[in-house]
Design a protein around this motif. Structure first.
Motif, PDB file in Angstrom:
ATOM      1  N   ARG A   1       0.827  -1.211   0.000  1.00 30.89           N
ATOM      2  CA  ARG A   1       0.000   0.000   0.000  1.00 30.89           C
ATOM      3  C   ARG A   1       0.858   1.256   0.000  1.00 30.89           C
ATOM      4  NH1 ARG A   1      -4.354  -2.408   4.399  1.00 30.89           N
ATOM      5  NH2 ARG A   1      -5.413  -3.798   2.921  1.00 30.89           N
ATOM      6  N   ILE A   2       2.004   1.215   0.689  1.00 34.59           N
ATOM      7  CA  ILE A   2       2.925   2.358   0.633  1.00 34.59           C
ATOM      8  C   ILE A   2       3.451   2.516  -0.792  1.00 34.59           C
ATOM      9  CG2 ILE A   2       5.112   3.310   1.463  1.00 34.59           C
ATOM     10  CD1 ILE A   2       4.690   1.747   4.069  1.00 34.59           C
ATOM     11  N   ASP A   3       3.857   1.406  -1.391  1.00 37.42           N
ATOM     12  CA  ASP A   3       4.390   1.444  -2.760  1.00 37.42           C
ATOM     13  C   ASP A   3       3.355   1.977  -3.744  1.00 37.42           C
ATOM     14  OD1 ASP A   3       6.733   0.392  -1.793  1.00 37.42           O
ATOM     15  OD2 ASP A   3       6.422  -1.631  -2.610  1.00 37.42           O
ATOM     16  N   GLU A   4       2.119   1.535  -3.586  1.00 35.24           N
ATOM     17  CA  GLU A   4       1.051   1.990  -4.485  1.00 35.24           C
ATOM     18  C   GLU A   4       0.854   3.499  -4.363  1.00 35.24           C
ATOM     19  OE1 GLU A   4      -3.768   1.310  -5.235  1.00 35.24           O
ATOM     20  OE2 GLU A   4      -2.728   0.222  -3.638  1.00 35.24           O
ATOM     21  N   HIS A   5       0.845   4.005  -3.131  1.00 37.52           N
ATOM     22  CA  HIS A   5       0.678   5.443  -2.919  1.00 37.52           C
ATOM     23  C   HIS A   5       1.841   6.208  -3.537  1.00 37.52           C
ATOM     24  CE1 HIS A   5      -0.769   9.078  -0.873  1.00 37.52           C
ATOM     25  NE2 HIS A   5       0.509   9.356  -0.698  1.00 37.52           N
ATOM     26  N   LEU A   6       3.034   5.696  -3.376  1.00 37.08           N
ATOM     27  CA  LEU A   6       4.201   6.397  -3.917  1.00 37.08           C
ATOM     28  C   LEU A   6       4.137   6.458  -5.445  1.00 37.08           C
ATOM     29  CD1 LEU A   6       7.667   6.120  -2.335  1.00 37.08           C
ATOM     30  CD2 LEU A   6       7.482   6.250  -4.817  1.00 37.08           C
ATOM     31  N   ARG A   7       3.693   5.371  -6.060  1.00 35.27           N
ATOM     32  CA  ARG A   7       3.575   5.356  -7.529  1.00 35.27           C
ATOM     33  C   ARG A   7       2.508   6.351  -8.007  1.00 35.27           C
ATOM     34  NH1 ARG A   7       3.911  -0.448  -6.673  1.00 35.27           N
ATOM     35  NH2 ARG A   7       5.974  -1.211  -7.346  1.00 35.27           N
ATOM     36  N   VAL A   8       1.422   6.474  -7.255  1.00 37.50           N
ATOM     37  CA  VAL A   8       0.352   7.414  -7.619  1.00 37.50           C
ATOM     38  C   VAL A   8       0.822   8.858  -7.459  1.00 37.50           C
ATOM     39  CG1 VAL A   8      -1.911   8.311  -6.907  1.00 37.50           C
ATOM     40  CG2 VAL A   8      -1.550   5.838  -7.151  1.00 37.50           C
ATOM     41  N   MET A   9       1.542   9.119  -6.380  1.00 34.73           N
ATOM     42  CA  MET A   9       1.914  10.497  -6.059  1.00 34.73           C
ATOM     43  C   MET A   9       3.098  11.017  -6.869  1.00 34.73           C
ATOM     44  SD  MET A   9      -0.374  11.563  -4.086  1.00 34.73           S
ATOM     45  CE  MET A   9       0.402  13.174  -4.116  1.00 34.73           C
ATOM     46  N   THR A  10       3.947  10.131  -7.350  1.00 36.41           N
ATOM     47  CA  THR A  10       5.143  10.593  -8.075  1.00 36.41           C
ATOM     48  C   THR A  10       4.796  11.480  -9.272  1.00 36.41           C
ATOM     49  OG1 THR A  10       6.560   8.794  -7.314  1.00 36.41           O
ATOM     50  CG2 THR A  10       7.147   9.835  -9.406  1.00 36.41           C
ATOM     51  N   PRO A  11       3.910  11.078 -10.166  1.00 33.64           N
ATOM     52  CA  PRO A  11       3.586  11.977 -11.289  1.00 33.64           C
ATOM     53  C   PRO A  11       2.843  13.239 -10.866  1.00 33.64           C
ATOM     54  CG  PRO A  11       2.206  10.001 -11.350  1.00 33.64           C
ATOM     55  CD  PRO A  11       3.260   9.757 -10.323  1.00 33.64           C
ATOM     56  N   ILE A  12       2.045  13.144  -9.815  1.00 33.68           N
ATOM     57  CA  ILE A  12       1.311  14.327  -9.344  1.00 33.68           C
ATOM     58  C   ILE A  12       2.290  15.374  -8.824  1.00 33.68           C
ATOM     59  CG2 ILE A  12      -0.288  15.171  -7.565  1.00 33.68           C
ATOM     60  CD1 ILE A  12      -1.767  12.460  -7.826  1.00 33.68           C
ATOM     61  N   LEU A  13       3.216  14.951  -7.995  1.00 29.50           N
ATOM     62  CA  LEU A  13       4.212  15.886  -7.462  1.00 29.50           C
ATOM     63  C   LEU A  13       5.234  16.315  -8.496  1.00 29.50           C
ATOM     64  CD1 LEU A  13       4.827  14.302  -3.937  1.00 29.50           C
ATOM     65  CD2 LEU A  13       3.521  16.357  -4.469  1.00 29.50           C
ATOM     66  N   SER A  14       5.433  15.470  -9.490  1.00 31.32           N
ATOM     67  CA  SER A  14       6.401  15.802 -10.547  1.00 31.32           C
ATOM     68  C   SER A  14       5.932  16.957 -11.421  1.00 31.32           C
ATOM     69  CB  SER A  14       6.689  14.563 -11.409  1.00 31.32           C
ATOM     70  OG  SER A  14       7.377  13.576 -10.649  1.00 31.32           O
ATOM     71  N   THR A  15       4.655  17.338 -11.300  1.00 29.04           N
ATOM     72  CA  THR A  15       4.192  18.525 -12.039  1.00 29.04           C
ATOM     73  C   THR A  15       4.924  19.776 -11.564  1.00 29.04           C
ATOM     74  OG1 THR A  15       2.373  18.894 -10.451  1.00 29.04           O
ATOM     75  CG2 THR A  15       1.893  17.549 -12.402  1.00 29.04           C
ATOM     76  N   CYS A  16       5.508  19.710 -10.378  1.00 26.41           N
ATOM     77  CA  CYS A  16       6.289  20.853  -9.877  1.00 26.41           C
ATOM     78  C   CYS A  16       7.539  21.098 -10.733  1.00 26.41           C
ATOM     79  CB  CYS A  16       6.704  20.610  -8.431  1.00 26.41           C
ATOM     80  SG  CYS A  16       5.311  20.634  -7.257  1.00 26.41           S
ATOM     81  N   ALA A  17       7.997  20.075 -11.439  1.00 29.15           N
ATOM     82  CA  ALA A  17       9.180  20.235 -12.270  1.00 29.15           C
ATOM     83  C   ALA A  17       8.863  20.929 -13.585  1.00 29.15           C
ATOM     84  CB  ALA A  17       9.806  18.872 -12.554  1.00 29.15           C
ATOM     85  N   ASP A  18       7.586  20.986 -13.932  1.00 30.53           N
ATOM     86  CA  ASP A  18       7.187  21.545 -15.229  1.00 30.53           C
ATOM     87  C   ASP A  18       6.771  23.000 -15.142  1.00 30.53           C
ATOM     88  OD1 ASP A  18       7.529  18.958 -16.199  1.00 30.53           O
ATOM     89  OD2 ASP A  18       5.447  18.436 -15.750  1.00 30.53           O
TER      90      ASP A  18
END
Length: 418
Positions: A400-417
C-alpha cells in the motif's frame, strides 16, 4: 535530609524551571483556577533563554502574564502532557494521587521528566509523591506528548542489559513506541520511513527495532496486548550525558491546545513562523519534509509533530529533527493531510498549483518551493525501492505504501514543469 512527599492533587503551586533557571510559577487558586506568572528576574532578562515563542511579544520581551484559566493550564503546559490512552494509563498508574482529567495534578506528578528542558517542582520544596505507599515502590514520572502507547525508557548497563522504565528521579534516554492491534506493522512502517528520511539527507534520531521481551518491569497499565516489534528512538531532547535540551512543538509555538492540533493552523503558518524565528533555509527544509509526508502518505503530521529545538544558551530556535514519520494510508486508505496545504488536504490534489499557493501564503519564493518538492520526489524514488529496511515491513503494508508512492510521483512531478 529525607524527602517529604506530597500528593500532586494537594499541591497548591509549582515552580516552573528551564533546566535550573526559574522562569515562573503556576498557582492553583480556590475555585480551581490556574494562573501562570513569570518570575521578575526572568522577565528582566527579556525572556531568555526562551521558554516558548508563544510567550514572546512582537516588539520583543515577554507578553503580560496569561489570564487565570478555569480548570485548565495555559496551552504551552497542556501540550506537555500525554493524551488519550497514554494519559489514561498514566492517571491509572498514579491513581489516588492524581484526579482523572485534572491537568494541574498530572503536571505536578510528571514534572520531573517533561519534554524538553522544562521541569515543574512544588513551590514549598516538597517532592510530588513518587512512591506507592502501600508497596514502597517508586512510580514512573515521565511525560510524552501524543496518543500512541509510548514510554520513556532507559537502557540498563549492568548485567543482562535490557530496557526499563525510569522510576522516581531517573530519566529516560529513549522513546519506546509499542505495537498496535489497530495498525499492524506500525513499528516496522515507521522504522523504514525514518530510514528513508535519513537516506535522503534529513536529520533523523537514532532508532532500532527491539522485542517486547527486552523490557523489564513495565507496569501492567502501560503494557499493551499487541504483539510485534517495538520501535526504540533516541530522544533528541536529551544530551549524551542526560542533560535536557529544550524543545517546543508548533501547538506550543502557536499557543494552541492539543484538541485543536488538526485544525487551528495550516502548513504555511508553520513555514512563515520558521522564516521569522529561524531562517528561510529552515522553512525550505520544512518544505522538503512536507513533500516526504505527501509522497509517503503520512496523514498525521499535525501541529504537535513538528518542533523547534533550542541548543546552546537557548536563545535561538532551530528546526528539530524529523520524527513520527510513517505512512498512514495502509491503515486509512482515504486518509489526507493532517493540515491544509495550499487550501487542500487530499494527497492527490497537491499538484504544482497547490504548492504555489502554499509558497505565496508562506511568503517563500515559488521556484525554491517547487524545486524542493521535485528534489524530494527524485530522492525518494532513488532510495525507497532499494532501501534495506523495506524488508522488515509487512507485505500488505508495504504494497500500500508502494502503491501510494507510484500514484503520487507523477502528481508531485508537475512541480518540475512549472
Amino acid at each position: 535530609m529525607a524527602k517529604i512527599f506530597q500528593a500532586p492533587k494537594a499541591i497548591p503551586s509549582l515552580e516552573v524551571l528551564l533546566n535550573d533557571l526559574k522562569v515562573g510559577t503556576l498557582v492553583r487558586t480556590p475555585g480551581d483556577f490556574n494562573a501562570f506568572n513569570f518570575a521578575d528576574a526572568y522577565r528582566a532578562t527579556g525572556g531568555f533563554p526562551v521558554l516558548s515563542l508563544s510567550f514572546r511579544a512582537a516588539a520583543g520581551g515577554l507578553r503580560k502574564n496569561p489570564k487565570p484559566l478555569a480548570s485548565a493550564l495555559p496551552a504551552f503546559f497542556a501540550n506537555l502532557l500525554p493524551e488519550d490512552k497514554l494519559r489514561e494509563a498514566m492517571e491509572k498508574h498514579h491513581a489516588g494521587n492524581v484526579r482523572a482529567g485534572n491537568d494541574f495534578d498530572l503536571l505536578a506528578a510528571l514534572g520531573a521528566d517533561l519534554p524538553g528542558a522544562v521541569r515543574v517542582v512544588p513551590s514549598d520544596g516538597k517532592t510530588a509523591i513518587s512512591e506507592d505507599a502501600s508497596k514502597d515502590k517508586p512510580k514512573a514520572r515521565f511525560s510524552l506528548a501524543g496518543v500512541q502507547m509510548k514510554l520513556s525508557v532507559m537502557k540498563n548497563t549492568g548485567k543482562g542489559g535490557g530496557l526499563t522504565l525510569p522510576m522516581g528521579d531517573e530519566h529516560g534516554q529513549y522513546i519506546a513506541k509499542f505495537p498496535s492491534t489497530a495498525f499492524p506493522g506500525v513499528s516496522e512502517n515507521e522504522y523504514a520511513n525514518l530510514a528513508l528520511a535519513a537516506a535522503i539527507g534529513m536529520e533523523v534520531p537514532e532508532r532500532e527495532l527491539v522485542e517486547k521481551s527486552d523490557f523489564d518491569g513495565i507496569p501492567e497499565e502501560f503494557n499493551t496486548l499487541s504483539e510485534g516489534k517495538v520501535l526504540l528512538v533516541k530522544r533528541f531532547d536529551r544530551g549524551a550525558g542526560g542533560e535536557r535540551i529544550h524543545i517546543e512543538d508548533f501547538a506550543q509555538v502557536f499557543g494552541i491546545y492539543p484538541s485543536r492540533k488538526y485544525e487551528a493552523a495550516a502548513y504555511h503558518d508553520i513555514a512563515s513562523a520558521l522564516v521569522a524565528a529561524v531562517s528561510p533555509a529552515a522553512a525550505l527544509e520544512f518544505v522538503r519534509r512536507l513533500a516526504l509526508t505527501v509522497i509517503t502518505g503520512n496523514g498525521d503530521m499535525h501541529l504537535k509533530n513538528w518542533s523547534l529545538i533550542y541548543h546552546g544558551n537557548g536563545d535561538k530556535p532551530e528546526l528539530a529533527p524529523i520524527y513520527d514519520v510513517l505512512s498512514t494510508v495502509p491503515y486509512i486508505p482515504a486518509d489526507a493531510m493532517a493540515l491544509s496545504l495550499g487550501g487542500e488536504r487530499s494527497f492527490k490534489a497537491l499538484t504544482a498549483q497547490r504548492w504555489k499557493v502554499f509558497a505565496n501564503r508562506a511568503r517563500l519564493p515559488e521556484p525554491a518551493v517547487l524545486k524542493a518538492v521535485t528534489d524530494i520526489v527524485e530522492s525518494v524514488n532513488e532510495h525507497w525501492w532499494s532501501l534495506p529496511e523495506r524488508a522488515v515491513v509487512p507485505e500488505k503494508v508495504l504494497e500500500r505504501i508502494d502503491e501510494h508512492l507510484r500514484v503520487m510521483t507523477p502528481i508531485l512531478s508537475t512541480c518540475a514543469d512549472k
